[in-house]
Design a protein around this motif. Structure first.
Motif, PDB file in Angstrom:
ATOM      1  N   GLN A  82      48.637  80.305  31.867  1.00  0.00           N
ATOM      2  CA  GLN A  82      47.734  80.914  30.966  1.00  0.00           C
ATOM      3  C   GLN A  82      49.312  82.009  30.944  1.00  0.00           C
ATOM      4  O   GLN A  82      49.137  82.660  29.079  1.00  0.00           O
ATOM      5  CB  GLN A  82      47.096  81.199  32.265  1.00  0.00           C
ATOM      6  CG  GLN A  82      46.249  82.592  32.379  1.00  0.00           C
ATOM      7  CD  GLN A  82      45.127  81.615  30.622  1.00  0.00           C
ATOM      8  OE1 GLN A  82      44.585  81.364  31.191  1.00  0.00           O
ATOM      9  NE2 GLN A  82      45.022  82.873  29.720  1.00  0.00           N
ATOM     10  N   ALA A  83      49.695  82.499  31.491  1.00  0.00           N
ATOM     11  CA  ALA A  83      51.043  83.588  31.138  1.00  0.00           C
ATOM     12  C   ALA A  83      51.122  83.162  29.386  1.00  0.00           C
ATOM     13  O   ALA A  83      51.486  84.220  28.806  1.00  0.00           O
ATOM     14  CB  ALA A  83      51.824  83.997  31.952  1.00  0.00           C
ATOM     15  N   LEU A  84      52.018  82.737  29.152  1.00  0.00           N
ATOM     16  CA  LEU A  84      52.446  81.280  28.570  1.00  0.00           C
ATOM     17  C   LEU A  84      51.203  81.587  27.173  1.00  0.00           C
ATOM     18  O   LEU A  84      51.750  81.968  26.073  1.00  0.00           O
ATOM     19  CB  LEU A  84      53.266  80.396  28.533  1.00  0.00           C
ATOM     20  CG  LEU A  84      53.770  79.885  27.608  1.00  0.00           C
ATOM     21  CD1 LEU A  84      55.337  80.261  27.450  1.00  0.00           C
ATOM     22  CD2 LEU A  84      54.502  78.224  28.073  1.00  0.00           C
ATOM     23  N   ALA A 246      66.902  84.049  26.834  1.00  0.00           N
ATOM     24  CA  ALA A 246      66.199  84.902  26.404  1.00  0.00           C
ATOM     25  C   ALA A 246      66.225  85.866  27.475  1.00  0.00           C
ATOM     26  O   ALA A 246      66.688  86.847  27.826  1.00  0.00           O
ATOM     27  CB  ALA A 246      64.688  84.912  25.334  1.00  0.00           C
ATOM     28  N   TYR A 247      65.974  84.811  28.668  1.00  0.00           N
ATOM     29  CA  TYR A 247      65.588  85.230  29.906  1.00  0.00           C
ATOM     30  C   TYR A 247      67.047  84.482  31.189  1.00  0.00           C
ATOM     31  O   TYR A 247      67.414  85.027  32.243  1.00  0.00           O
ATOM     32  CB  TYR A 247      65.076  85.187  30.483  1.00  0.00           C
ATOM     33  CG  TYR A 247      63.540  85.007  30.844  1.00  0.00           C
ATOM     34  CD1 TYR A 247      62.686  86.638  30.831  1.00  0.00           C
ATOM     35  CD2 TYR A 247      62.679  84.620  29.434  1.00  0.00           C
ATOM     36  CE1 TYR A 247      61.586  86.750  29.869  1.00  0.00           C
ATOM     37  CE2 TYR A 247      61.569  84.913  29.056  1.00  0.00           C
ATOM     38  CZ  TYR A 247      60.862  85.628  29.135  1.00  0.00           C
ATOM     39  OH  TYR A 247      59.864  86.784  28.346  1.00  0.00           O
ATOM     40  N   ALA A 248      68.098  84.510  30.841  1.00  0.00           N
ATOM     41  CA  ALA A 248      70.069  84.118  31.065  1.00  0.00           C
ATOM     42  C   ALA A 248      69.180  82.973  32.318  1.00  0.00           C
ATOM     43  O   ALA A 248      69.572  83.116  33.731  1.00  0.00           O
ATOM     44  CB  ALA A 248      69.959  85.543  32.221  1.00  0.00           C
ATOM     45  N   MET A 249      68.375  82.578  32.241  1.00  0.00           N
ATOM     46  CA  MET A 249      68.042  81.344  33.186  1.00  0.00           C
ATOM     47  C   MET A 249      67.902  79.694  33.242  1.00  0.00           C
ATOM     48  O   MET A 249      67.328  78.724  33.022  1.00  0.00           O
ATOM     49  CB  MET A 249      66.461  81.521  33.272  1.00  0.00           C
ATOM     50  CG  MET A 249      65.460  83.306  33.756  1.00  0.00           C
ATOM     51  SD  MET A 249      63.593  82.438  34.195  1.00  0.00           S
ATOM     52  CE  MET A 249      63.567  81.599  35.426  1.00  0.00           C
ATOM     53  N   ASP A 284      57.887  79.797  39.449  1.00  0.00           N
ATOM     54  CA  ASP A 284      57.152  80.760  39.850  1.00  0.00           C
ATOM     55  C   ASP A 284      58.346  82.035  39.610  1.00  0.00           C
ATOM     56  O   ASP A 284      58.004  82.660  39.099  1.00  0.00           O
ATOM     57  CB  ASP A 284      57.634  81.006  41.484  1.00  0.00           C
ATOM     58  CG  ASP A 284      56.170  79.777  41.789  1.00  0.00           C
ATOM     59  OD1 ASP A 284      55.082  79.529  41.143  1.00  0.00           O
ATOM     60  OD2 ASP A 284      55.930  79.549  42.982  1.00  0.00           O
ATOM     61  N   ALA A 285      59.380  81.753  39.295  1.00  0.00           N
ATOM     62  CA  ALA A 285      60.512  82.236  38.463  1.00  0.00           C
ATOM     63  C   ALA A 285      59.956  82.808  37.210  1.00  0.00           C
ATOM     64  O   ALA A 285      60.154  84.114  36.462  1.00  0.00           O
ATOM     65  CB  ALA A 285      61.849  82.201  38.616  1.00  0.00           C
ATOM     66  N   ALA A 286      60.075  81.959  36.328  1.00  0.00           N
ATOM     67  CA  ALA A 286      59.781  81.496  34.802  1.00  0.00           C
ATOM     68  C   ALA A 286      58.468  82.922  34.474  1.00  0.00           C
ATOM     69  O   ALA A 286      58.390  82.799  34.117  1.00  0.00           O
ATOM     70  CB  ALA A 286      59.265  80.517  34.938  1.00  0.00           C
ATOM     71  N   LEU A 287      57.522  82.332  36.055  1.00  0.00           N
ATOM     72  CA  LEU A 287      55.868  83.386  35.366  1.00  0.00           C
ATOM     73  C   LEU A 287      56.260  85.133  35.578  1.00  0.00           C
ATOM     74  O   LEU A 287      56.115  86.009  34.868  1.00  0.00           O
ATOM     75  CB  LEU A 287      55.401  82.818  36.676  1.00  0.00           C
ATOM     76  CG  LEU A 287      54.126  84.009  36.744  1.00  0.00           C
ATOM     77  CD1 LEU A 287      52.916  83.738  35.660  1.00  0.00           C
ATOM     78  CD2 LEU A 287      53.044  83.171  38.331  1.00  0.00           C
ATOM     79  N   ALA A 289      59.092  85.720  34.890  1.00  0.00           N
ATOM     80  CA  ALA A 289      60.329  86.709  33.792  1.00  0.00           C
ATOM     81  C   ALA A 289      58.977  86.799  32.985  1.00  0.00           C
ATOM     82  O   ALA A 289      58.923  87.959  32.176  1.00  0.00           O
ATOM     83  CB  ALA A 289      60.564  85.097  33.327  1.00  0.00           C
ATOM     84  N   ILE A 290      57.964  86.372  32.545  1.00  0.00           N
ATOM     85  CA  ILE A 290      57.619  86.136  31.617  1.00  0.00           C
ATOM     86  C   ILE A 290      56.047  87.569  30.936  1.00  0.00           C
ATOM     87  O   ILE A 290      55.881  88.068  31.242  1.00  0.00           O
ATOM     88  CB  ILE A 290      56.722  85.334  31.195  1.00  0.00           C
ATOM     89  CG1 ILE A 290      56.094  85.234  29.512  1.00  0.00           C
ATOM     90  CG2 ILE A 290      55.399  84.500  31.750  1.00  0.00           C
ATOM     91  CD1 ILE A 290      55.821  83.622  29.114  1.00  0.00           C
TER      92      ILE A 290
END
Length: 403
Positions: A82-84, A246-249, A284-287, A289-290
């Motif tokens: 959803q966030a994406l 972009a997020y250094a992940m 969950d970490a990517a959520l 981030a975004i």
């Protein structure tokens, strides 16, 4: 003599022909050499030197402590999808249904592999610009497809010529593969080129694979547009991206794939049987981030831009022609004219003599020969040192050249 006794040993024929046909990565050998040396400045690895921002790390830790250590849906968590979906609509004006048109993958690399394996039939032709990322050709080959290259050149700032693309189309052509901003050149697709490529895709009824992993790393006046946001392209584009750059992940391995539901349904089949789901903690970490990482992205992008100017200006000043990259974090200097060395010899000797690691341009396709890729995702101070070392190396090659 029986057929069995005349066949080569099993060890010689165990690998599939399509696997034997793909050479090892032209990058890995330099990393192996680098690992044995001290005092090396590496401009080789396409990875941010920044650590993952603390707020994103903390979200991953919270996820673990909350016991979120189980599978998610094959598609990924609905919260991240959803966030994406909101993110893509807000930035690029293209809307995807988070329930049926978005898939969370194990990095953008899995997204590329899935897209090709789910859509390529044996013998299908895929048009690909080159130089291009080293994994694209193998991904097409492993999927049973056939690559048709379109060369780009320094003289044109590595711009992709739509007329050359159209001239490459045959009755077997199924798709156009675009990786922009481009690894290794840093080139981008200007709006007029994008628009004409979209018209070509529509005119010839082509599928478009668009790897936009570097979409947030854009500089100067350039503004990235998602290819699927162009008129008529949403229904024929498989859009791929991720969080690594972009997020250094990079080590978290989270990417995504967006496509019409009818296409994504088939892609998910390949994903569910091979992977099941991307790691829950990483999602969950990517959520985080975004939702809350925009300031971190801008901080890193601004620093990359500062380094970009140092590297481009520095390489040109020491006689290595370097066009201005407008995306990603790579410079692609032309080295043969100044030194008389091939790209591979230049990279080998630079590593041995000055302990600076770059990647031969030939690793990225035939038109990369004569160039090397220099990644400026390392500290400003190391880049200054690297430019000095490269300058000494180039000066020695020039001094040793015949009059």
């Amino acid at each position: 003599m029986t057929a069995e006794t005349t066949r080569p040993p099993l060890a010689e024929r165990a690998l599939a022909e399509r696997v034997r046909a793909v050479p090892p990565s032209g990058i890995r050998r330099f990393f192996d050499i680098l690992a044995t040396m001290d005092d090396v400045i590496s401009l080789g690895v396409g990875e941010p030197d920044f650590d993952t921002p603390e707020r994103i790390v903390a979200a991953g830790v919270r996820s673990l402590h909350a016991g979120r250590t189980h599978y998610t849906s094959n598609y990924g968590t609905i919260a991240l999808r959803q966030a994406l979906a909101d993110h893509l609509e807000r930035r690029y004006g293209v809307r995807y249904d988070p329930a049926t048109e978005l898939l969370i993958t194990v990095g953008a690399s899995e997204a590329v592999d899935l897209a090709l394996r789910a859509t390529c039939d044996p013998g299908d032709e895929v048009i690909l610009h080159e130089p291009s990322y080293v994994a694209y050709v193998p991904a097409v080959v492993f999927a049973g497809g056939v690559v048709r290259h379109v060369a780009t050149r320094l003289e044109d700032d590595f711009a992709l010529d739509p007329a050359a693309v159209e001239a490459t189309i045959t009755p077997r052509t199924k798709a156009l593969f675009l990786g922009y901003p481009c690894n290794p050149t840093g080139a981008v697709l200007p709006d007029d080129v994008q628009d004409e490529l979209a018209r070509i895709a529509d005119r010839h009824d082509l599928l478009v694979y668009s790897d936009e992993i570097y979409d947030r790393l854009a500089y100067g006046s350039y503004r990235h547009r998602a290819f699927s946001a162009l008129p008529g392209m949403r229904e024929r584009t498989i859009l791929m991206g991720g969080f690594s750059k972009a997020y250094a992940m990079t080590g978290w391995r989270v990417g995504y794939l967006a496509a019409p539901a009818s296409i994504l349904e088939g892609i998910v089949k390949v994903h569910q049987y091979g992977i099941m789901s991307a790691p829950t903690t990483a999602q969950d970490a990517a959520l985080e981030a975004i939702l809350h990482g925009e300031a971190d992205v801008e901080l890193m992008r601004t620093e990359y831009d500062r380094r970009r100017r140092l590297v481009v200006d520095g390489l040109n000043a020491i006689g290595l022609r370097t066009f201005e990259p407008r995306g990603a974090f790579y410079a692609f200097p032309e080295v043969t004219t100044a030194t008389g060395l091939s790209s591979e010899t230049f990279a080998e000797r630079l590593l041995t003599d000055e302990h600076v690691a770059v990647i031969p341009g030939s690793a990225f396709g035939p038109s990369g020969e004569g160039h090397v890729r220099a990644c400026y995702a390392t500290s400003y101070e190391k880049l200054e040192d690297a430019i000095g070392r490269i300058g000494r190396f180039v000066e020695r090659q020039t001094a040793g050249a015949p009059a």
